[in-house]
Design an enzyme around this catalytic site. Structure first.
Site, PDB file in Angstrom:
ATOM      1  N   GLU A  67     -61.083 115.923   2.915  1.00 15.69           N
ATOM      2  CA  GLU A  67     -60.423 117.148   2.415  1.00 15.69           C
ATOM      3  C   GLU A  67     -59.560 116.843   1.194  1.00 15.69           C
ATOM      4  OE1 GLU A  67     -61.366 119.864   3.360  1.00 15.69           O
ATOM      5  OE2 GLU A  67     -61.764 119.926   5.497  1.00 15.69           O
ATOM      6  N   TRP A  70     -61.519 116.997  -1.789  1.00 16.32           N
ATOM      7  CA  TRP A  70     -61.735 118.345  -2.322  1.00 16.32           C
ATOM      8  C   TRP A  70     -60.620 118.715  -3.300  1.00 16.32           C
ATOM      9  CZ3 TRP A  70     -65.639 121.310  -2.908  1.00 16.32           C
ATOM     10  CH2 TRP A  70     -66.701 121.278  -2.002  1.00 16.32           C
ATOM     11  N   TRP A  98     -66.780 143.594 -12.423  1.00 19.90           N
ATOM     12  CA  TRP A  98     -66.177 143.693 -11.100  1.00 19.90           C
ATOM     13  C   TRP A  98     -65.587 145.089 -10.960  1.00 19.90           C
ATOM     14  CZ3 TRP A  98     -67.041 139.916  -7.672  1.00 19.90           C
ATOM     15  CH2 TRP A  98     -67.478 138.670  -8.185  1.00 19.90           C
ATOM     16  N   ASN A 133     -57.291 127.555   6.013  1.00 19.57           N
ATOM     17  CA  ASN A 133     -58.455 127.504   5.123  1.00 19.57           C
ATOM     18  C   ASN A 133     -59.537 128.473   5.590  1.00 19.57           C
ATOM     19  OD1 ASN A 133     -59.939 126.259   2.864  1.00 19.57           O
ATOM     20  ND2 ASN A 133     -61.311 125.619   4.510  1.00 19.57           N
ATOM     21  N   TRP A 151     -62.250 139.313  -8.379  1.00 21.65           N
ATOM     22  CA  TRP A 151     -61.710 138.187  -7.602  1.00 21.65           C
ATOM     23  C   TRP A 151     -60.401 137.674  -8.184  1.00 21.65           C
ATOM     24  CZ3 TRP A 151     -61.152 133.437 -10.031  1.00 21.65           C
ATOM     25  CH2 TRP A 151     -61.771 133.323 -11.288  1.00 21.65           C
ATOM     26  N   TRP A 174     -61.069 130.035  -5.591  1.00 23.33           N
ATOM     27  CA  TRP A 174     -61.379 131.462  -5.770  1.00 23.33           C
ATOM     28  C   TRP A 174     -62.640 131.674  -6.602  1.00 23.33           C
ATOM     29  CZ3 TRP A 174     -60.437 136.152  -3.878  1.00 23.33           C
ATOM     30  CH2 TRP A 174     -59.343 136.316  -3.012  1.00 23.33           C
TER      31      TRP A 174
HETATM   32  C1  LIG Z   1     -59.445 131.109  -1.829  1.00 21.73           C
HETATM   33  C2  LIG Z   1     -58.711 129.801  -1.544  1.00 21.73           C
HETATM   34  C3  LIG Z   1     -57.506 129.515  -2.187  1.00 21.73           C
HETATM   35  C4  LIG Z   1     -56.850 128.313  -1.938  1.00 21.73           C
HETATM   36  N1  LIG Z   1     -55.657 128.045  -2.585  1.00 21.73           N
HETATM   37  C5  LIG Z   1     -55.034 126.855  -2.394  1.00 21.73           C
HETATM   38  C6  LIG Z   1     -53.830 126.541  -3.079  1.00 21.73           C
HETATM   39  O1  LIG Z   1     -53.310 127.306  -3.895  1.00 21.73           O
HETATM   40  N2  LIG Z   1     -53.229 125.347  -2.796  1.00 21.73           N
HETATM   41  C7  LIG Z   1     -53.777 124.449  -1.917  1.00 21.73           C
HETATM   42  O2  LIG Z   1     -53.195 123.371  -1.696  1.00 21.73           O
HETATM   43  N3  LIG Z   1     -54.925 124.710  -1.284  1.00 21.73           N
HETATM   44  C8  LIG Z   1     -55.575 125.873  -1.489  1.00 21.73           C
HETATM   45  N4  LIG Z   1     -56.745 126.145  -0.819  1.00 21.73           N
HETATM   46  C9  LIG Z   1     -57.370 125.081  -0.009  1.00 21.73           C
HETATM   47  C10 LIG Z   1     -57.019 125.039   1.492  1.00 21.73           C
HETATM   48  O3  LIG Z   1     -57.204 126.298   2.081  1.00 21.73           O
HETATM   49  C11 LIG Z   1     -55.585 124.562   1.738  1.00 21.73           C
HETATM   50  O4  LIG Z   1     -55.352 123.358   1.043  1.00 21.73           O
HETATM   51  C12 LIG Z   1     -55.347 124.287   3.220  1.00 21.73           C
HETATM   52  O5  LIG Z   1     -55.642 125.424   4.001  1.00 21.73           O
HETATM   53  C13 LIG Z   1     -53.888 123.890   3.417  1.00 21.73           C
HETATM   54  O6  LIG Z   1     -53.609 123.604   4.764  1.00 21.73           O
HETATM   55  P1  LIG Z   1     -53.474 122.091   5.250  1.00 21.73           P
HETATM   56  O7  LIG Z   1     -52.567 121.319   4.370  1.00 21.73           O
HETATM   57  O8  LIG Z   1     -53.120 122.126   6.686  1.00 21.73           O
HETATM   58  O9  LIG Z   1     -54.965 121.579   5.036  1.00 21.73           O
HETATM   59  P2  LIG Z   1     -55.830 120.438   5.760  1.00 21.73           P
HETATM   60  O10 LIG Z   1     -57.009 121.110   6.355  1.00 21.73           O
HETATM   61  O11 LIG Z   1     -54.989 119.623   6.656  1.00 21.73           O
HETATM   62  O12 LIG Z   1     -56.369 119.541   4.567  1.00 21.73           O
HETATM   63  C14 LIG Z   1     -55.623 118.411   4.071  1.00 21.73           C
HETATM   64  C15 LIG Z   1     -55.394 118.569   2.586  1.00 21.73           C
HETATM   65  O13 LIG Z   1     -56.637 118.555   1.900  1.00 21.73           O
HETATM   66  C16 LIG Z   1     -56.594 119.433   0.772  1.00 21.73           C
HETATM   67  N5  LIG Z   1     -57.611 120.476   0.915  1.00 21.73           N
HETATM   68  C17 LIG Z   1     -58.207 120.907   2.049  1.00 21.73           C
HETATM   69  N6  LIG Z   1     -59.149 121.843   1.783  1.00 21.73           N
HETATM   70  C18 LIG Z   1     -59.124 122.019   0.443  1.00 21.73           C
HETATM   71  C19 LIG Z   1     -59.858 122.848  -0.451  1.00 21.73           C
HETATM   72  N7  LIG Z   1     -60.814 123.701  -0.039  1.00 21.73           N
HETATM   73  N8  LIG Z   1     -59.553 122.772  -1.770  1.00 21.73           N
HETATM   74  C20 LIG Z   1     -58.606 121.933  -2.231  1.00 21.73           C
HETATM   75  N9  LIG Z   1     -57.890 121.119  -1.436  1.00 21.73           N
HETATM   76  C21 LIG Z   1     -58.148 121.157  -0.116  1.00 21.73           C
HETATM   77  C22 LIG Z   1     -55.197 120.043   0.744  1.00 21.73           C
HETATM   78  O14 LIG Z   1     -54.391 119.283  -0.138  1.00 21.73           O
HETATM   79  C23 LIG Z   1     -54.723 119.882   2.197  1.00 21.73           C
HETATM   80  O15 LIG Z   1     -53.313 119.810   2.317  1.00 21.73           O
HETATM   81  C24 LIG Z   1     -57.414 127.364  -1.039  1.00 21.73           C
HETATM   82  C25 LIG Z   1     -58.615 127.671  -0.397  1.00 21.73           C
HETATM   83  C26 LIG Z   1     -59.255 128.877  -0.647  1.00 21.73           C
HETATM   84  C27 LIG Z   1     -60.554 129.162   0.061  1.00 21.73           C
END
Ligand SMILES: Cc1cc2nc3c(=O)[nH]c(=O)nc-3n(C[C@H](O)[C@H](O)[C@H](O)COP(=O)(O)OP(=O)(O)OC[C@H]3O[C@@H](n4cnc5c(N)ncnc54)[C@H](O)[C@@H]3O)c2cc1C
Length: 264
Positions: A67, A70, A98, A133, A151, A174
């Site tokens: 993750e 990502w 859109w 997420n 969007w 997004w």
């Molecule tokens: C439409 C949309 C907008 C988002 N906007 C943001 C945002 O502004 N800031 C943000 O940090 N994350 C964003 N995310 C990614 C993700 O949803 C969040 O990082 C995550 O839900 C944060 O919770 P966590 O720290 O418990 O994640 P965990 O599931 O514990 O993941 C660990 C770390 O991995 C990274 N990560 C995980 N999934 C993603 C992903 N899809 N993209 C990028 N990094 C990821 C994050 O740094 C996260 O803290 C977005 C996802 C979507 C679909």
């Protein structure tokens, strides 16, 4: 990080929990700390490697690092594409308009679309500045791919509320959710997603007061209730479903993007 790795060993359970939406434990909750520069991804990476040597290495410990990759990916994506991540046609410069519908956008922001999984997530975001997420994927998908709304209005709303707001992660996710990166397009069925990830309707009831008396999975599809049942359960203030619009889909299909059923 101490809590998530060493005190609770949650890092070794991440894979099975990561699609959750309710509570503290389903994911790391490190995003805000990362976004504000309080901790670096390298620090987390090395701490997980140490955990793997001293305690256990499994699919879950691997997946947290995955993750973080990502997060890195979207940084490189932003470096590569620059301002295109903010543009209506995305990085593939898709043509197609859109839809603009101020009332539909307002209902989405307020969590009053009539689609419980979406509304619960939008209300959580408004109350806490956080959304899982799983939730983010679903609310972005319905806005762009079902309602056909611009969007960028969704990304802008997230930018104004997320405690973990990060330019690359937000706008990158997004533009991908809107199907404008040339990769596969993940259009989610938000009702099915509710049944998959909130089978008893607990998450939905937590955030939608109007549905608090609706038992089990019926909270995920309150439209099956009769008028008499709605009156009895006090759900009458919950809105009817906002229906799909047109416009966004055309843009999302631009430049050979493939449609897929979703990431699980
Ligand atoms: C439409 C949309 C907008 C988002 N906007 C943001 C945002 O502004 N800031 C943000 O940090 N994350 C964003 N995310 C990614 C993700 O949803 C969040 O990082 C995550 O839900 C944060 O919770 P966590 O720290 O418990 O994640 P965990 O599931 O514990 O993941 C660990 C770390 O991995 C990274 N990560 C995980 N999934 C993603 C992903 N899809 N993209 C990028 N990094 C990821 C994050 O740094 C996260 O803290 C977005 C996802 C979507 C679909």
């Amino acid at each position: 990080m101490k809590h998530y790795l060493w005190d609770t060993d949650l890092v070794a359970k991440y894979f099975g929990l990561r699609n959750g939406m309710l509570g503290e434990d389903y994911s790391t909750k490190l995003s805000a700390h990362l976004a504000h520069g309080c901790i670096s991804p390298r620090r987390i990476y090395h701490e997980i490697r140490r955990y793997e040597q001293e305690r256990t290495a499994n699919k879950s410990t691997y997946w947290v690092v995955f993750e973080l990759a990502w997060r890195d990916f979207f940084r490189f994506f932003t470096l590569k594409h620059g301002n295109r991540i903010f543009q209506a046609g995305g990085t593939v410069r898709a043509a197609g308009a859109w839809r603009r519908d101020a009332d539909a956008l307002r209902r989405w922001k307020e969590g009053r679309t009539g689609w419980p999984l979406v509304d619960a997530n939008m209300r959580e975001l408004a109350s806490t500045g956080f959304m899982s997420n799983r939730g983010r994927q679903n609310v972005a998908s319905i806005l762009a791919l079902d309602f056909g709304l611009d969007w960028r209005a969704g990304a802008d709303h997230f930018e104004s509320l997320l405690v973990d707001y990060d330019v690359s992660s937000n706008w990158g996710n997004w533009v991908a959710a809107a199907g404008l990166t040339g990769g596969r397009v993940n259009k989610f069925n938000v009702v099915k997603q509710g049944f998959d990830y909130d089978p008893d309707g607990e998450y939905v009831r937590t955030w939608i007061q109007e549905l608090r008396n609706v038992e089990g999975s019926t909270a995920l599809e309150p439209w099956v209730l009769s008028a008499a049942e709605r009156r009895k359960l006090g759900t009458e203030d919950y809105p009817e479903r906002l229906q799909a619009g047109r416009g966004g889909q055309a843009a999302a299909r631009g430049r050979g993007a493939k449609r897929a059923r979703g990431w699980g």
